[in-house]
Design a protein around this motif. Structure first.
Motif, short mmCIF file in Angstrom:
data_model
loop_
_atom_site.label_atom_id
_atom_site.label_comp_id
_atom_site.label_asym_id
_atom_site.label_seq_id
_atom_site.Cartn_x
_atom_site.Cartn_y
_atom_site.Cartn_z
N ARG A 209 0.84 -1.20 0.00
CA ARG A 209 0.00 0.00 0.00
C ARG A 209 0.88 1.26 0.00
NH1 ARG A 209 -3.23 -1.59 3.65
NH2 ARG A 209 -2.28 -0.57 5.45
N GLN A 210 1.97 1.21 0.78
CA GLN A 210 2.89 2.35 0.81
C GLN A 210 3.60 2.52 -0.53
OE1 GLN A 210 3.19 4.60 3.19
NE2 GLN A 210 4.71 5.72 1.99
N ARG A 211 3.96 1.37 -1.16
CA ARG A 211 4.63 1.44 -2.46
C ARG A 211 3.70 2.06 -3.50
NH1 ARG A 211 4.96 -0.76 -7.24
NH2 ARG A 211 3.17 -2.12 -6.84
N LEU A 212 2.42 1.65 -3.51
CA LEU A 212 1.46 2.20 -4.46
C LEU A 212 1.23 3.69 -4.21
CD1 LEU A 212 -1.14 -0.71 -4.52
CD2 LEU A 212 0.50 -0.13 -6.31
N LYS A 213 1.20 4.06 -2.93
CA LYS A 213 1.02 5.47 -2.59
C LYS A 213 2.19 6.29 -3.10
CE LYS A 213 0.32 8.53 1.39
NZ LYS A 213 0.18 8.59 2.88
N GLU A 214 3.41 5.77 -2.91
CA GLU A 214 4.60 6.47 -3.38
C GLU A 214 4.63 6.54 -4.91
OE1 GLU A 214 8.04 8.60 -3.46
OE2 GLU A 214 6.72 8.17 -1.76
N GLN A 215 4.18 5.45 -5.54
CA GLN A 215 4.13 5.43 -7.01
C GLN A 215 3.17 6.48 -7.54
OE1 GLN A 215 3.60 1.53 -8.86
NE2 GLN A 215 2.32 2.46 -10.41
N ARG A 216 1.99 6.59 -6.92
CA ARG A 216 1.01 7.60 -7.35
C ARG A 216 1.55 9.01 -7.11
NH1 ARG A 216 -2.73 3.79 -5.14
NH2 ARG A 216 -2.67 4.87 -3.13
N ARG A 217 2.27 9.21 -5.99
CA ARG A 217 2.85 10.52 -5.71
C ARG A 217 3.88 10.89 -6.77
NH1 ARG A 217 7.05 13.16 -3.34
NH2 ARG A 217 8.27 11.23 -3.26
N GLN A 218 4.73 9.91 -7.14
CA GLN A 218 5.74 10.18 -8.16
C GLN A 218 5.10 10.46 -9.51
OE1 GLN A 218 9.10 10.45 -7.56
NE2 GLN A 218 9.08 11.25 -9.65
#
Length: 246
Positions: A209-218
């Motif tokens: 979930r954190q990885r997906l959140k970071e991906q969306r932020r990037q």
């Protein structure tokens, strides 16, 4: 095995689903009309060998490719961290759980046995499979909930079959159920619920979930940078036109 023998190999359900996905994309893009789509889809699910499957998508792009190419049936090596690496065999690290006016949890890194049995009476339990290994390609979770409840959490991509019986209670299927990933285990949830319930839901791990959140932020940052570059280029173009440089 020679290349000539490959078309005679038997196709799997995963192979047929890959072809069906290409057909659905082609229908959405207007490459096929509904009649053609239905004819090819029927042929896909009737196909038994690669030789029968390959011609179905020969004139269609695969996976949004620009140049048309048929679906490849070459079996690639299993990647590290794939489902194959989580089906480990053995007996399982825990075969059951009981909660009587209390609760239980099975979560984190554990091995799900071929058959896991749990009982909840005036209590509740949580069975979390998101980080678990599996003793077999198909595992069964048998739940008995009497005036209590059990929650089963599975990761995306796992095939789920719910077969439980509820009397003044129920067994809930996961919302937004999805097609199983190739090689993913099959989880069969069964048992009995009386004045209680057994729920099944899909969730990603906290790390994912954190990885997906970071991906969306990037992705948002990249889009913002692209807009800034476009605006900068337009300003420079206007300045050059005003100065009569071209």
């Amino acid at each position: 095995m020679t290349d000539d023998a490959l078309p005679e190999l038997r196709a799997s359900d995963a192979d047929r689903e890959r072809v069906a996905e290409v057909l659905r994309d082609a229908l959405a893009e207007g490459r096929l009309d509904m009649e053609e789509f239905e004819e090819r889809l029927e042929a896909t699910y009737k196909a038994r060998t690669y030789a029968e499957l390959t011609p179905i998508t020969r004139d269609l792009p695969a996976g949004g490719a620009v140049a048309p190419s048929p679906v490849s049936f070459t079996k690639e090596p299993v990647e590290s961290g794939s489902w194959a690496g989580r089906i480990v065999g053995g007996e399982g690290s825990s075969t059951g759980a009981v909660a009587v006016m209390s609760g239980f949890q099975r979560k984190g890194r554990w091995t799900v046995p071929r058959r896991f049995t749990c009982f909840a009476f005036w209590g509740g339990g949580e069975i979390d499979l998101r980080e678990a290994d599996f003793a077999a390609r198909e595992v069964e979770i048998n739940c008995v909930a009497i005036m209590g409840g059990v929650q089963v959490i599975v990761p995306p991509g796992v095939e789920v079959v719910v077969r439980g019986i509820g009397v003044m209670g129920g067994f809930d299927h996961p919302r937004g159920d999805e097609r199983a990933e190739p090689g993913a285990p099959r989880v069969v949830v069964g048992g009995f619920a009386f004045w209680g319930g057994v729920g099944v839901e899909r969730k990603v791990t906290r790390a994912e979930r954190q990885r997906l959140k970071e991906q969306r932020r990037q992705e948002r940052l990249d889009r913002r940078e692209t807009r800034h570059e476009l605006h900068r280029a337009r300003r420079e173009d206007r300045e050059q036109r005003r100065r009569g440089e071209y």
